[in-house]
Design a protein around this motif. Sequence first.
Motif, PDB file in Angstrom:
ATOM      1  N   THR A 131       0.837  -1.211   0.000  1.00  0.00           N
ATOM      2  CA  THR A 131       0.000   0.000   0.000  1.00  0.00           C
ATOM      3  C   THR A 131       0.863   1.248   0.000  1.00  0.00           C
ATOM      4  N   VAL A 132       1.928   1.242   0.781  1.00  0.00           N
ATOM      5  CA  VAL A 132       2.830   2.396   0.848  1.00  0.00           C
ATOM      6  C   VAL A 132       3.534   2.594  -0.487  1.00  0.00           C
ATOM      7  N   GLU A 133       3.984   1.543  -1.096  1.00  0.00           N
ATOM      8  CA  GLU A 133       4.642   1.682  -2.403  1.00  0.00           C
ATOM      9  C   GLU A 133       3.682   2.184  -3.463  1.00  0.00           C
ATOM     10  N   ASP A 134       2.431   1.740  -3.390  1.00  0.00           N
ATOM     11  CA  ASP A 134       1.418   2.226  -4.368  1.00  0.00           C
ATOM     12  C   ASP A 134       1.175   3.711  -4.162  1.00  0.00           C
ATOM     13  N   ALA A 135       1.151   4.166  -2.882  1.00  0.00           N
ATOM     14  CA  ALA A 135       0.941   5.594  -2.623  1.00  0.00           C
ATOM     15  C   ALA A 135       2.126   6.411  -3.085  1.00  0.00           C
ATOM     16  N   LYS A 136       3.328   5.889  -2.947  1.00  0.00           N
ATOM     17  CA  LYS A 136       4.499   6.591  -3.449  1.00  0.00           C
ATOM     18  C   LYS A 136       4.468   6.718  -4.962  1.00  0.00           C
ATOM     19  N   SER A 137       4.064   5.654  -5.570  1.00  0.00           N
ATOM     20  CA  SER A 137       4.034   5.698  -7.036  1.00  0.00           C
ATOM     21  C   SER A 137       2.998   6.694  -7.555  1.00  0.00           C
ATOM     22  N   ARG A 138       1.914   6.850  -6.790  1.00  0.00           N
ATOM     23  CA  ARG A 138       0.888   7.820  -7.205  1.00  0.00           C
ATOM     24  C   ARG A 138       1.054   9.146  -6.510  1.00  0.00           C
ATOM     25  N   GLU A 139       2.112   9.292  -5.732  1.00  0.00           N
ATOM     26  CA  GLU A 139       2.431  10.526  -5.040  1.00  0.00           C
ATOM     27  C   GLU A 139       1.262  10.999  -4.206  1.00  0.00           C
ATOM     28  N   ILE A 140       0.716  10.075  -3.481  1.00  0.00           N
ATOM     29  CA  ILE A 140      -0.397  10.402  -2.592  1.00  0.00           C
ATOM     30  C   ILE A 140       0.153  10.531  -1.189  1.00  0.00           C
ATOM     31  N   GLN A 141      -0.225  11.688  -0.515  1.00  0.00           N
ATOM     32  CA  GLN A 141       0.286  11.926   0.824  1.00  0.00           C
ATOM     33  C   GLN A 141      -0.532  11.248   1.895  1.00  0.00           C
ATOM     34  N   GLN A 142      -1.753  10.955   1.635  1.00  0.00           N
ATOM     35  CA  GLN A 142      -2.626  10.344   2.625  1.00  0.00           C
ATOM     36  C   GLN A 142      -3.134   9.020   2.102  1.00  0.00           C
ATOM     37  N   LEU A 143      -3.244   8.104   3.095  1.00  0.00           N
ATOM     38  CA  LEU A 143      -3.726   6.757   2.746  1.00  0.00           C
ATOM     39  C   LEU A 143      -4.967   6.434   3.544  1.00  0.00           C
ATOM     40  N   LYS A 144      -5.782   5.700   2.952  1.00  0.00           N
ATOM     41  CA  LYS A 144      -6.988   5.252   3.614  1.00  0.00           C
ATOM     42  C   LYS A 144      -6.871   3.746   3.865  1.00  0.00           C
ATOM     43  N   LEU A 145      -6.974   3.386   5.136  1.00  0.00           N
ATOM     44  CA  LEU A 145      -6.853   1.974   5.513  1.00  0.00           C
ATOM     45  C   LEU A 145      -8.126   1.516   6.183  1.00  0.00           C
ATOM     46  N   GLU A 146      -8.428   0.310   6.002  1.00  0.00           N
ATOM     47  CA  GLU A 146      -9.620  -0.257   6.631  1.00  0.00           C
ATOM     48  C   GLU A 146      -9.357  -0.466   8.121  1.00  0.00           C
ATOM     49  N   ARG A 147     -10.431  -0.368   8.905  1.00  0.00           N
ATOM     50  CA  ARG A 147     -10.314  -0.519  10.349  1.00  0.00           C
ATOM     51  C   ARG A 147      -9.832  -1.916  10.715  1.00  0.00           C
ATOM     52  N   VAL A 148     -10.312  -2.897  10.000  1.00  0.00           N
ATOM     53  CA  VAL A 148      -9.922  -4.274  10.306  1.00  0.00           C
ATOM     54  C   VAL A 148      -8.433  -4.464  10.047  1.00  0.00           C
ATOM     55  N   PHE A 149      -7.973  -3.793   8.957  1.00  0.00           N
ATOM     56  CA  PHE A 149      -6.564  -3.917   8.621  1.00  0.00           C
ATOM     57  C   PHE A 149      -5.685  -3.248   9.688  1.00  0.00           C
ATOM     58  N   VAL A 150      -6.145  -2.062  10.159  1.00  0.00           N
ATOM     59  CA  VAL A 150      -5.380  -1.360  11.202  1.00  0.00           C
ATOM     60  C   VAL A 150      -5.373  -2.178  12.491  1.00  0.00           C
ATOM     61  N   GLU A 151      -6.525  -2.771  12.851  1.00  0.00           N
ATOM     62  CA  GLU A 151      -6.565  -3.608  14.059  1.00  0.00           C
ATOM     63  C   GLU A 151      -5.607  -4.799  13.940  1.00  0.00           C
ATOM     64  N   ALA A 152      -5.551  -5.357  12.713  1.00  0.00           N
ATOM     65  CA  ALA A 152      -4.624  -6.475  12.505  1.00  0.00           C
ATOM     66  C   ALA A 152      -3.177  -6.019  12.678  1.00  0.00           C
ATOM     67  N   ILE A 153      -2.889  -4.738  12.167  1.00  0.00           N
ATOM     68  CA  ILE A 153      -1.538  -4.211  12.315  1.00  0.00           C
ATOM     69  C   ILE A 153      -1.200  -4.043  13.809  1.00  0.00           C
ATOM     70  N   VAL A 154      -2.175  -3.474  14.559  1.00  0.00           N
ATOM     71  CA  VAL A 154      -1.939  -3.260  15.993  1.00  0.00           C
ATOM     72  C   VAL A 154      -1.723  -4.592  16.713  1.00  0.00           C
ATOM     73  N   GLU A 155      -2.539  -5.602  16.420  1.00  0.00           N
ATOM     74  CA  GLU A 155      -2.368  -6.912  17.046  1.00  0.00           C
ATOM     75  C   GLU A 155      -1.009  -7.522  16.732  1.00  0.00           C
ATOM     76  N   ALA A 156      -0.574  -7.327  15.427  1.00  0.00           N
ATOM     77  CA  ALA A 156       0.731  -7.864  15.043  1.00  0.00           C
ATOM     78  C   ALA A 156       1.850  -7.181  15.823  1.00  0.00           C
TER      79      ALA A 156
ATOM     80  N   GLU B 117       1.570  -5.712  18.786  1.00  0.00           N
ATOM     81  CA  GLU B 117       1.521  -6.154  20.185  1.00  0.00           C
ATOM     82  C   GLU B 117       2.116  -7.538  20.353  1.00  0.00           C
ATOM     83  N   SER B 118       1.813  -8.434  19.382  1.00  0.00           N
ATOM     84  CA  SER B 118       2.392  -9.789  19.491  1.00  0.00           C
ATOM     85  C   SER B 118       3.905  -9.753  19.338  1.00  0.00           C
ATOM     86  N   ARG B 119       4.359  -8.851  18.420  1.00  0.00           N
ATOM     87  CA  ARG B 119       5.807  -8.720  18.277  1.00  0.00           C
ATOM     88  C   ARG B 119       6.433  -8.160  19.559  1.00  0.00           C
TER      89      ARG B 119
END
Length: 602
Positions: free
Chosen positions: A9-34, A36-38
């Motif tokens: 997602t970050v690489e796609d935003a760089k390629s399109r020169e987008i400063q803001q990204l929209k992420l799904e809540r479920v995806f963010v929760e998964a990131i937070v859980e990952a 915390e587990s780490r």
Amino acid sequence: MIFQRLRETVEDAKSREIQQLKLERVFVEAIVEALESRGAEHAQMKARFDGMKRTSRQYIEGLTVAQTEYDRELKARRDAEAEVTRLRVLLSGQAARLTALSGDSRRQEVRQQISKELNDSLSGLEQNLSRLKVERDVTLAEVEELSATKSSNNASPDVGTVALGRSLTKRLDNIRNQYQKDLIPLTQQRETLTREIAELKAVRDVFLEETSVLNARNEELAQLSAVYTRRMDTVHESPLKDDDNSNRASFDKSRGQFQSTTPLAPSLSSSTSGSSTVYDETIDPRFFRAPKTDVDLHTPAKGKFMKWPGSKVKDVVSPSPGTETSKGKAHLEHNFQQLSVLRFTRCDHCGDKMWGSQLRCTICSTSIHVRCIANVHIPCTQQLHNIREEPQHIPPSMFGRDLVEQVRADSKDEDRQIPVIVEKCIDAVEAIALDYEGIYRKTGGSGQSKAITQLFERGDYSSFNLRDTDRFNDICSVTSVLKTYFRSLPVPLLTFDLHDQFVSAVAIKDLALKQKSLLELVNQLPDEHYYTLRHLMLHLHRVRECCEKNLMTARNLGVVFGPTLMRSRDPGAEFSDMAGKALFIEWLIENAPQAFNENNLS
């Protein structure tokens, strides 16, 4: 997967020169859980790492301590090796010195033998020389007379012959007188040597007598010690009884009574006869003897005392016991026995010193001069004590008791041929001390030896176990008690009757004849003596088998047990028979399995 998707997602935003990204809540929760587990995994790994660091530190400290201990042990080992090396050097020096001494002794013996042979040959040559000198003198005298009378013989033969005979006779008389004068100093020298030899023999006899007296004194003190110990044990164990006579006990007299409670075995000669005295209550109380308040000793039987060499057994002539009793008097008989005591004592009647022959009552131990027997007024307080209370008999002492009697006393309800003390002592040695260096040679402590002696004297053999190293930590005390028991036997284990035959047989050069003679003599021993000797010799044979560790060879054991198991009736022969005793015990130890097998059992 979550981190890969976020990276895409970050690489796609760089390629399109987008400063803001929209992420799904479920995806963010998964990131937070990952995350915390780490974090949890990181904390867990950190804890494990800290534990490993602590464990490693402990191992390092343990290795440091182990290294220190190793260095200390290595240093101790090197010191021990150095000490062993030093001892080996000393041992080599001692061995070389002993070898030199033995070589010197052998050379001395050879020189003495050669000197003896030369003296013998010189004596023979001197005798031959003297005979030749006599023949030479006679021949010269004959030649001179013949030459002097040659001319006169031609003139008158008869006169010449007579003159020749007279001249020869005169010459021979002169020669005889000369030799007689030469013999006078030789005779004086012989008489002087004879006197010196007699004086040396007298000195030797004195030394032998003094040695015998000292040996007798030692045995006497040992028996007195055993009796006193037995009495003290009985006093502590038995309840004390009130006695009217105890209030009148005199301290001065109790000393003499306590010193005379038992017969003195090695220095006394026995002959018992009854005598009587009259006890008058009006006599001065200072003559009273304090009665015993603990126990009564057995009256010694006839033959209990051993005869001292040179002493004569006499019957004691005592006053008539027919004195009538009246009010205020009690007729109490002394049982006097004539003894020969080789130490100074005092007469209980007159107070003067006594030496040698004296009379002693076997009941109350009153000691008096022989001359004082008709005037004795001291009451036999032991009998008075027996009248007022029942006697409490002390069992006879195991030390100094006949072996046969001791075996019968130990038998009770079982068939026994060996005293219990011998079995228990040998069992303890075989259990814990066969490889103990110097076993039977070293002497145990007096305190523990006395304690073991007291336990055996009580007769309760099941109440103690000599294998208990916590209670009996000195095995040499056990061996000392065993040797003391054999030494105190009135009839030694190898009896008086066979002593001289044993000593003679062990000197036989023919090995087969020697073995046959010794076996025949051993089989002549009484059964109890034979089986006890068999048990002891088989045990000592096992001790000898461990001589590499305990350093007790058959010869060493023979030197230790020779004087203990064999004694002569003649004290003067103890020193001359010493070598024979040691050699015989050595032979028994080395040949015990063959000498005491089942075929030789009687």
